[in-house]
Enzyme design. Sequence first.
Site, PDB file in Angstrom:
ATOM      1  N   LYS A 120      -0.905 -13.958   3.999  1.00  0.00           N
ATOM      2  CA  LYS A 120      -0.630 -14.978   3.009  1.00  0.00           C
ATOM      3  C   LYS A 120       0.732 -15.669   3.055  1.00  0.00           C
ATOM      4  O   LYS A 120       1.494 -15.171   2.008  1.00  0.00           O
ATOM      5  CB  LYS A 120      -1.046 -14.176   1.863  1.00  0.00           C
ATOM      6  CG  LYS A 120      -0.934 -15.213   0.383  1.00  0.00           C
ATOM      7  CD  LYS A 120      -2.245 -15.689   0.253  1.00  0.00           C
ATOM      8  CE  LYS A 120      -2.316 -16.694  -0.833  1.00  0.00           C
ATOM      9  NZ  LYS A 120      -3.458 -17.653  -1.009  1.00  0.00           N
TER      10      LYS A 120
ATOM     11  N   ASP B 199      -7.308  -3.191   3.973  1.00  0.00           N
ATOM     12  CA  ASP B 199      -8.208  -2.248   2.946  1.00  0.00           C
ATOM     13  C   ASP B 199      -9.290  -3.015   2.370  1.00  0.00           C
ATOM     14  O   ASP B 199     -10.293  -2.751   2.333  1.00  0.00           O
ATOM     15  CB  ASP B 199      -7.052  -1.758   2.011  1.00  0.00           C
ATOM     16  CG  ASP B 199      -7.965  -0.935   1.032  1.00  0.00           C
ATOM     17  OD1 ASP B 199      -8.626   0.290   1.387  1.00  0.00           O
ATOM     18  OD2 ASP B 199      -7.866  -1.038  -0.220  1.00  0.00           O
TER      19      ASP B 199
ATOM     20  N   ASP C 256      -7.423 -15.786   1.868  1.00  0.00           N
ATOM     21  CA  ASP C 256      -8.523 -16.053   0.832  1.00  0.00           C
ATOM     22  C   ASP C 256      -9.296 -16.905   1.571  1.00  0.00           C
ATOM     23  O   ASP C 256     -10.505 -16.791   1.301  1.00  0.00           O
ATOM     24  CB  ASP C 256      -8.024 -16.860  -0.233  1.00  0.00           C
ATOM     25  CG  ASP C 256      -6.750 -17.642  -0.042  1.00  0.00           C
ATOM     26  OD1 ASP C 256      -6.230 -17.662   1.202  1.00  0.00           O
ATOM     27  OD2 ASP C 256      -6.195 -18.590  -1.024  1.00  0.00           O
TER      28      ASP C 256
ATOM     29  N   TYR D 187       0.958  -0.949   0.019  1.00  0.00           N
ATOM     30  CA  TYR D 187      -0.138  -0.069   0.004  1.00  0.00           C
ATOM     31  C   TYR D 187       0.964   1.305   0.100  1.00  0.00           C
ATOM     32  O   TYR D 187       0.512   2.338  -0.178  1.00  0.00           O
ATOM     33  CB  TYR D 187      -0.859  -0.228   1.414  1.00  0.00           C
ATOM     34  CG  TYR D 187      -2.336   0.480   0.951  1.00  0.00           C
ATOM     35  CD1 TYR D 187      -3.146  -0.363   0.322  1.00  0.00           C
ATOM     36  CD2 TYR D 187      -2.890   1.874   1.261  1.00  0.00           C
ATOM     37  CE1 TYR D 187      -4.501   0.351   0.093  1.00  0.00           C
ATOM     38  CE2 TYR D 187      -3.866   2.369   0.761  1.00  0.00           C
ATOM     39  CZ  TYR D 187      -4.895   1.619   0.194  1.00  0.00           C
ATOM     40  OH  TYR D 187      -6.091   2.158   0.030  1.00  0.00           O
TER      41      TYR D 187
ATOM     42  N   ASP E 279     -13.876  -3.293   3.133  1.00  0.00           N
ATOM     43  CA  ASP E 279     -15.187  -3.309   2.246  1.00  0.00           C
ATOM     44  C   ASP E 279     -15.801  -4.470   2.278  1.00  0.00           C
ATOM     45  O   ASP E 279     -17.049  -4.523   2.280  1.00  0.00           O
ATOM     46  CB  ASP E 279     -14.568  -2.744   0.734  1.00  0.00           C
ATOM     47  CG  ASP E 279     -14.211  -1.331   0.710  1.00  0.00           C
ATOM     48  OD1 ASP E 279     -13.650  -0.850   1.580  1.00  0.00           O
ATOM     49  OD2 ASP E 279     -14.550  -0.995  -0.471  1.00  0.00           O
TER      50      ASP E 279
END
Length: 343
Positions: free
Chosen positions: A171, A228, A204, A124, A232
């Site tokens: 991950k 981030d 995931d 980011y 959402d």
Amino acid sequence: MAHRVTLIPGDGIGPEVSAAVVRIIQASGVAIDWDEHHAGITALEQSGQTLPQALLDSVTANTVALKGPVTTPIGEGFTSVNVGLRKTLDLYANLRPVTNLPGVPSRFQGVDLVIVRENTEDLYAGLEHQVAPGVVESLKVITAAASQRISKFAFEHAANNGRRKVTAIHKANIMKLTDGLFLQCARAVARDYPDVQYEEKIVDNACMQLVMRPEQFDVLLLPNLYGDIVSDLGAGLVGGLGVVPGANLGLTIAVFEAVHGSAPDIAGQDLANPTALLLSALMMLRHLGERTAADVIFGAVSRVLAAGVIRTRDLGGSATTTAYTDAVIREIDSPRGESAATV
Ligand code: NAI
């Protein structure tokens, strides 16, 4: 005495939702001396800078800010003002409570989780360059220092707010060094909090679990980019971006802002839902010690939403930003628990 707070209205729907929130706070009787500053394209046009020094000085002096969304051009143009602000002021922790609200339509009930997102590094940071024509590179920098302090923040938050579990999301099966370091730091910090359960999930799988059984989650601890994206997703669990608040926290400075962006598709049409920024402002009022006013406003919002008559379009209603704001203010002025249904 009035609290002095920096107000960054932002752009897109930012000026509309921040004006609504300023009106609602004023109606609650809390005196705030707003020190208004612009960022992004608005500031660029005015001062030639997207993140003017005067804004940074104001936030540093006041230590508290309320911020609307700021547009970042996609694939070109200036770098993100939001990332710049968080990095410059070292607002290392992004705290985003994701909770069902009364009367807000959602696929799930019983969602009550908190996203703790590292706010200063990772992909980011946008450290990108072209290696050769047709080949570009982005640097994912993860440090032990930043990973430790965000992990400590997550566990402290859990311990101080009666939360039972922290889930680190990663991950590290693929990014063994970067996400691996993040996990090592989270594990080390977890050992200092034996009363808080600790678990890990690959990002995931975590996304799948979030949309299958969100109620299993409590505090989510994530590096910047996953934080981030999952924010959402989290908003989608409880009614959308119009209702999820947030705070960017440093050691001394706190900048409160909603999860959502500038929503250019509805900007300037009096359609935006100001609830997300309002709930961010309630986090701010609590931070300022104005708990009673925060409770009063929350009660008013809850009653208007629960009545289900005056709702903005994102929640399936047809009320404008202004009509919804007026309804919340009426409910603060004369709490009847029914004003939303009678106007
Ligand atoms: P967005 O969050 O602005 O909008 C996504 C969708 O949600 C749109 O359909 C929008 O209409 C809706 N929406 C968002 N907030 C709403 C609200 N309060 N009431 C009703 N509907 C709402 O995300 P998008 O379109 O990906 O980004 C637009 C711009 O915002 C980009 O330039 C992006 O960089 C910026 N952005 C800024 C943020 C910040 O300032 N903290 C955070 C996220 C994005």
